[in-house]
Design a protein around this motif. Structure first.
Motif, PDB file in Angstrom:
ATOM      1  N   THR A  48       0.859  -1.189   0.000  1.00 36.33           N
ATOM      2  CA  THR A  48       0.000   0.000   0.000  1.00 36.33           C
ATOM      3  C   THR A  48       0.894   1.237   0.000  1.00 36.33           C
ATOM      4  OG1 THR A  48      -0.144   0.268   2.401  1.00 36.33           O
ATOM      5  CG2 THR A  48      -1.749  -1.215   1.354  1.00 36.33           C
ATOM      6  N   SER A  49       0.389   2.345  -0.541  1.00 33.83           N
ATOM      7  CA  SER A  49       1.134   3.604  -0.541  1.00 33.83           C
ATOM      8  C   SER A  49       0.155   4.759  -0.501  1.00 33.83           C
ATOM      9  CB  SER A  49       2.019   3.708  -1.793  1.00 33.83           C
ATOM     10  OG  SER A  49       2.716   4.937  -1.824  1.00 33.83           O
ATOM     11  N   GLY A  50       0.408   5.697   0.402  1.00 31.14           N
ATOM     12  CA  GLY A  50      -0.463   6.849   0.531  1.00 31.14           C
ATOM     13  C   GLY A  50      -0.744   7.161   1.985  1.00 31.14           C
ATOM     14  N   PRO A  51      -1.424   8.281   2.252  1.00 32.16           N
ATOM     15  CA  PRO A  51      -1.617   8.741   3.638  1.00 32.16           C
ATOM     16  C   PRO A  51      -2.468   7.814   4.496  1.00 32.16           C
ATOM     17  CG  PRO A  51      -2.887  10.077   2.091  1.00 32.16           C
ATOM     18  CD  PRO A  51      -1.984   9.221   1.267  1.00 32.16           C
ATOM     19  N   ALA A  52      -3.306   6.976   3.889  1.00 30.13           N
ATOM     20  CA  ALA A  52      -4.161   6.079   4.668  1.00 30.13           C
ATOM     21  C   ALA A  52      -3.546   4.700   4.860  1.00 30.13           C
ATOM     22  CB  ALA A  52      -5.532   5.953   3.996  1.00 30.13           C
ATOM     23  N   SER A  53      -2.274   4.539   4.514  1.00 29.77           N
ATOM     24  CA  SER A  53      -1.624   3.237   4.692  1.00 29.77           C
ATOM     25  C   SER A  53      -1.608   2.831   6.164  1.00 29.77           C
ATOM     26  CB  SER A  53      -0.197   3.267   4.143  1.00 29.77           C
ATOM     27  OG  SER A  53      -0.182   3.337   2.744  1.00 29.77           O
ATOM     28  N   GLY A  54      -1.360   3.789   7.046  1.00 34.81           N
ATOM     29  CA  GLY A  54      -1.356   3.500   8.478  1.00 34.81           C
ATOM     30  C   GLY A  54      -2.728   3.099   8.978  1.00 34.81           C
ATOM     31  N   LEU A  77      -3.639 -11.137  10.261  1.00 34.68           N
ATOM     32  CA  LEU A  77      -4.341 -10.164   9.422  1.00 34.68           C
ATOM     33  C   LEU A  77      -5.809 -10.567   9.384  1.00 34.68           C
ATOM     34  CD1 LEU A  77      -1.779  -9.909   6.471  1.00 34.68           C
ATOM     35  CD2 LEU A  77      -1.996  -8.379   8.439  1.00 34.68           C
ATOM     36  N   ARG A  78      -6.685  -9.621   9.724  1.00 37.27           N
ATOM     37  CA  ARG A  78      -8.102  -9.909   9.821  1.00 37.27           C
ATOM     38  C   ARG A  78      -8.912  -9.007   8.898  1.00 37.27           C
ATOM     39  NH1 ARG A  78      -9.404 -13.154  14.068  1.00 37.27           N
ATOM     40  NH2 ARG A  78      -7.694 -13.580  15.558  1.00 37.27           N
ATOM     41  N   SER A  79     -10.094  -9.477   8.502  1.00 34.57           N
ATOM     42  CA  SER A  79     -11.000  -8.686   7.677  1.00 34.57           C
ATOM     43  C   SER A  79     -11.569  -7.545   8.501  1.00 34.57           C
ATOM     44  CB  SER A  79     -12.131  -9.576   7.159  1.00 34.57           C
ATOM     45  OG  SER A  79     -13.165  -8.793   6.601  1.00 34.57           O
ATOM     46  N   PRO A  80     -11.512  -6.301   8.017  1.00 37.36           N
ATOM     47  CA  PRO A  80     -12.081  -5.173   8.763  1.00 37.36           C
ATOM     48  C   PRO A  80     -13.594  -5.312   8.966  1.00 37.36           C
ATOM     49  CG  PRO A  80     -10.646  -4.395   7.006  1.00 37.36           C
ATOM     50  CD  PRO A  80     -10.858  -5.857   6.777  1.00 37.36           C
ATOM     51  N   LYS A  81     -14.277  -6.022   8.073  1.00 36.02           N
ATOM     52  CA  LYS A  81     -15.738  -6.167   8.173  1.00 36.02           C
ATOM     53  C   LYS A  81     -16.140  -7.257   9.153  1.00 36.02           C
ATOM     54  CE  LYS A  81     -17.434  -4.375   3.755  1.00 36.02           C
ATOM     55  NZ  LYS A  81     -18.192  -4.720   2.523  1.00 36.02           N
ATOM     56  N   SER A  82     -15.641  -8.473   8.955  1.00 39.57           N
ATOM     57  CA  SER A  82     -16.084  -9.620   9.746  1.00 39.57           C
ATOM     58  C   SER A  82     -15.179  -9.956  10.910  1.00 39.57           C
ATOM     59  CB  SER A  82     -16.198 -10.850   8.831  1.00 39.57           C
ATOM     60  OG  SER A  82     -14.910 -11.218   8.338  1.00 39.57           O
ATOM     61  N   GLY A 119      -8.116 -12.772  -0.372  1.00 38.66           N
ATOM     62  CA  GLY A 119      -8.747 -12.326   0.861  1.00 38.66           C
ATOM     63  C   GLY A 119      -8.132 -11.053   1.400  1.00 38.66           C
ATOM     64  N   VAL A 120      -6.782 -10.942   1.377  1.00 34.70           N
ATOM     65  CA  VAL A 120      -6.110  -9.744   1.885  1.00 34.70           C
ATOM     66  C   VAL A 120      -6.400  -8.548   0.979  1.00 34.70           C
ATOM     67  CG1 VAL A 120      -3.879  -8.701   2.442  1.00 34.70           C
ATOM     68  CG2 VAL A 120      -4.321 -11.099   3.019  1.00 34.70           C
ATOM     69  N   LEU A 121      -6.382  -8.753  -0.338  1.00 33.96           N
ATOM     70  CA  LEU A 121      -6.698  -7.658  -1.264  1.00 33.96           C
ATOM     71  C   LEU A 121      -8.132  -7.174  -1.067  1.00 33.96           C
ATOM     72  CD1 LEU A 121      -4.997  -8.915  -4.574  1.00 33.96           C
ATOM     73  CD2 LEU A 121      -4.246  -7.031  -3.111  1.00 33.96           C
ATOM     74  N   GLU A 122      -9.047  -8.116  -0.861  1.00 33.44           N
ATOM     75  CA  GLU A 122     -10.451  -7.736  -0.620  1.00 33.44           C
ATOM     76  C   GLU A 122     -10.595  -6.967   0.682  1.00 33.44           C
ATOM     77  OE1 GLU A 122     -14.826  -9.902  -0.163  1.00 33.44           O
ATOM     78  OE2 GLU A 122     -13.130 -11.012  -1.018  1.00 33.44           O
ATOM     79  N   ALA A 123      -9.822  -7.370   1.702  1.00 33.80           N
ATOM     80  CA  ALA A 123      -9.859  -6.659   2.977  1.00 33.80           C
ATOM     81  C   ALA A 123      -9.359  -5.231   2.831  1.00 33.80           C
ATOM     82  CB  ALA A 123      -9.017  -7.413   4.008  1.00 33.80           C
ATOM     83  N   LEU A 124      -8.286  -5.039   2.079  1.00 37.23           N
ATOM     84  CA  LEU A 124      -7.786  -3.677   1.832  1.00 37.23           C
ATOM     85  C   LEU A 124      -8.796  -2.861   1.041  1.00 37.23           C
ATOM     86  CD1 LEU A 124      -4.051  -4.479   0.970  1.00 37.23           C
ATOM     87  CD2 LEU A 124      -4.881  -3.280   2.992  1.00 37.23           C
ATOM     88  N   GLY A 125      -9.481  -3.526   0.104  1.00 37.67           N
ATOM     89  CA  GLY A 125     -10.506  -2.823  -0.664  1.00 37.67           C
ATOM     90  C   GLY A 125     -11.685  -2.396   0.174  1.00 37.67           C
ATOM     91  N   VAL A 127     -11.414  -1.012   3.061  1.00 40.96           N
ATOM     92  CA  VAL A 127     -11.068   0.238   3.738  1.00 40.96           C
ATOM     93  C   VAL A 127     -11.496   1.383   2.834  1.00 40.96           C
ATOM     94  CG1 VAL A 127      -9.215   1.616   4.736  1.00 40.96           C
ATOM     95  CG2 VAL A 127      -9.120  -0.890   4.876  1.00 40.96           C
ATOM     96  N   PRO A 128     -12.378   2.281   3.288  1.00 41.40           N
ATOM     97  CA  PRO A 128     -13.003   3.277   2.392  1.00 41.40           C
ATOM     98  C   PRO A 128     -12.017   4.172   1.644  1.00 41.40           C
ATOM     99  CG  PRO A 128     -14.114   3.208   4.526  1.00 41.40           C
ATOM    100  CD  PRO A 128     -12.887   2.368   4.662  1.00 41.40           C
ATOM    101  N   THR A 129     -10.874   4.473   2.250  1.00 38.46           N
ATOM    102  CA  THR A 129      -9.966   5.449   1.648  1.00 38.46           C
ATOM    103  C   THR A 129      -8.938   4.805   0.724  1.00 38.46           C
ATOM    104  OG1 THR A 129      -8.668   5.261   3.678  1.00 38.46           O
ATOM    105  CG2 THR A 129     -10.170   7.143   3.498  1.00 38.46           C
ATOM    106  N   LEU A 130      -9.046   3.493   0.472  1.00 37.41           N
ATOM    107  CA  LEU A 130      -8.089   2.796  -0.397  1.00 37.41           C
ATOM    108  C   LEU A 130      -8.724   2.427  -1.723  1.00 37.41           C
ATOM    109  CD1 LEU A 130      -6.525   2.547   2.308  1.00 37.41           C
ATOM    110  CD2 LEU A 130      -5.763   0.298   1.543  1.00 37.41           C
ATOM    111  N   ARG A 131      -7.903   2.368  -2.766  1.00 37.46           N
ATOM    112  CA  ARG A 131      -8.352   1.898  -4.079  1.00 37.46           C
ATOM    113  C   ARG A 131      -7.246   1.080  -4.719  1.00 37.46           C
ATOM    114  NH1 ARG A 131      -5.662   4.294  -8.131  1.00 37.46           N
ATOM    115  NH2 ARG A 131      -4.853   6.415  -7.882  1.00 37.46           N
ATOM    116  N   PRO A 132      -7.579   0.171  -5.655  1.00 36.37           N
ATOM    117  CA  PRO A 132      -6.544  -0.608  -6.346  1.00 36.37           C
ATOM    118  C   PRO A 132      -5.632   0.304  -7.170  1.00 36.37           C
ATOM    119  CG  PRO A 132      -8.700  -1.622  -6.626  1.00 36.37           C
ATOM    120  CD  PRO A 132      -8.932  -0.284  -6.006  1.00 36.37           C
ATOM    121  N   ALA A 133      -4.352  -0.026  -7.193  1.00 32.37           N
ATOM    122  CA  ALA A 133      -3.380   0.764  -7.953  1.00 32.37           C
ATOM    123  C   ALA A 133      -3.522   0.494  -9.447  1.00 32.37           C
ATOM    124  CB  ALA A 133      -1.962   0.434  -7.509  1.00 32.37           C
TER     125      ALA A 133
END
Length: 493
Positions: A48-54, A77-82, A119-125, A127-133
């Motif tokens: 990930t890269s950008g201000p919302a990486s943290g 690493l866990r799903s932010p939703k479930s 699963g990890v890519l879907e979990a990052l997706g 996060v509202p402030t992230l988008r695929p590169a």
């Protein structure tokens, strides 16, 4: 009225600053992508890269604080939703600007199974402030944030696509910044020359500019022209190494061209038949010979023919002969008398069949020596030492005799064409670089023409030359000229 004008001006300035800030924020959304190769593997790397990486890191790990930068930490690493556990892996945090992109970055080292990665890519997706590169976006941000110049970006791309050892060396050297540093050095010298000319134009009447400054500029321009010309006289060494050296096999029908191709490839890449004229189109394959990338082409045999398809094949063959970096001229030694005159005659026919200039390098292959008596072979061996002939090899594709010697000769010629990319000045690797450097050299030539006629036009040519160099590295700034004017001259002190 004056107050209204000031307020209007402040509003305009504020609006401009707000638009610039919004544009900056939109351009800094946080991106994520799989950075390692696709498919099953032991370990996959997700970045990930950008201000919302943290923020994303905290949501996937449950941590309240960022870990220490550049230290690997094992965590779940866990799903932010479930809240479901996706995997256990290593996490490395890179705090901007000390990262590849210059922004806050995080790398997740997870197991390389498709389900885990998905699963990890879907979990990052999630996060509202992230988008695929987008393709190449991490490197693009590194360039935009001044971590890489364009030559280093191109070197990184070449390193990723390098297929041979020598390609890797050249790409790694370019990625290290040597080529960009050379062009930046030239650019700095041009900026200094331009600043001195501009200062002479604007301030010479005030006696603030030393006499002889234009003479120094002329000397600097001449020296730079010489360095540019030498840099461009490289016989496209770096470009050939990057794209592959074109080696074309030529000869009459049934001379053994396709057999030689198959022998070099160590597989049946071309059809071999005792029927003359079997090969009618160009058969092309990529090889790694001694670390050098080779594009090997087998072409149609040359002979008199009324067959329209065979004539088209021979036309294409002649085109390839003309474009070849190295022409391998194959002659059937069982049909040609073992004499210098007969060999030269056949060689002349093959080389003169090219449309335009003959290739730079030729290797003569006397094939089918397994069909000759020992006396004839002895005559040919003496012939191989004749200095009037190009490098000559006795060879039998049937038995493999002479193949090692032929490959050794070919490697020596490849080395002479491409050289060692780790020695000497860094080489041009892109046609784009050559075009910019040629444009720079042309502008410096026009400077010399305008120098005695109109100094303003001469200064403009220096400015064009500087822009051409800046176009290679992606760094062009007008502020540099003003900085040097006020650094080198005590104007308005």
């Amino acid at each position: 009225m004056w107050l209204v004008s000031v307020r209007s001006g402040l509003t305009s300035v504020s609006s401009s600053l707000y638009k610039r800030w919004r544009h900056h924020e939109v351009g800094r959304d946080t991106i994520f992508a799989l950075s390692s190769g696709h498919g099953k593997c032991g370990v996959a790397v997700i970045r990930t890269s950008g201000p919302a990486s943290g923020e994303a890191l905290q949501k996937l790990t449950g941590w309240r604080q960022h870990p220490l930068p550049r230290r690997a930490t094992l965590t779940g690493l866990r799903s932010p939703k479930s809240g479901e556990l996706l995997d256990r892996g290593l996490v490395i945090w890179f705090s901007g600007p000390r990262s590849f992109t210059g922004e806050d970055c995080c790398e997740y080292y997870v197991h390389g199974g498709p389900a885990v990665v998905s699963g990890v890519l879907e979990a990052l997706g999630d996060v509202p402030t992230l988008r695929p590169a987008e393709p190449g976006e991490f490197t693009k941000r590194a360039f935009q944030n001044g971590k890489l110049d364009l030559t280093e970006v191109e070197g990184l791309g070449d390193l990723i696509h390098a297929e041979t050892e020598v390609q890797r060396r050249q790409a790694l050297r370019q990625m290290s910044g040597e080529l960009g540093q050379l062009y930046q050095q030239w650019s700095n010298r041009l900026v200094t020359a331009l600043a001195h000319v501009e200062a002479y134009i604007d301030f010479s009447e005030d006696d603030n500019v030393e006499e002889g400054v234009l003479t120094q500029v002329d000397s600097a321009v001449r020296a730079l022209c010489g360095e540019l010309e030498e840099h461009l006289r490289d016989c496209r060494r770096g470009e050939r190494l990057r794209d592959g050296i074109h080696v074309v096999i030529a000869g009459a029908t049934n001379a053994g061209k396709s057999s030689l191709l198959n022998t070099m490839c160590q597989k049946p890449a071309a059809i071999v038949s005792p029927i003359a004229g079997t090969t009618r189109d160009v058969v092309e394959t990529a090889l790694n010979i001694g670390g050098y990338p080779v594009i090997l082409s087998d072409t149609a045999g040359l002979r008199d023919s009324e067959d329209a398809i065979e004539q088209e094949g021979m036309r294409r063959a002649r085109e390839r002969h003309s474009d070849a970096d190295i022409l391998v001229a194959v002659i059937d030694s069982s049909e040609v008398p073992p004499s210098k005159s007969s060999v030269l005659s056949h060689l002349h026919l093959l080389c003169s069949s090219s449309q335009g200039d003959t290739p730079r390098d030729v290797i003569l292959v006397l094939n089918k020596v397994d069909l000759l008596h020992q006396e004839a072979i002895a005559h040919l061996q003496e012939l191989c030492e004749d200095p009037e002939l190009p490098p000559t090899c006795l060879l039998s594709c049937q038995t493999g005799q002479g193949v090692t010697q032929f490959l050794s000769v070919l490697k020596q010629i490849l080395e002479s064409i491409c050289g060692d990319p780790l020695q000497g000045a860094p080489s041009l690797t892109q046609t784009r670089h050559r075009l910019h450097l040629t444009g720079c050299l042309d502008a410096l030539g026009r400077y010399a023409t305008y120098r005695e006629q109109d100094l303003v036009l001469a200064a403009e040519e220096l400015r064009i030359a500087h822009r051409q160099l800046g176009g290679i590295t992606g760094r062009v700034g007008a502020e540099e000229i003003l900085d040097i004017i006020f650094r080198d001259f005590c104007i308005g002190k």
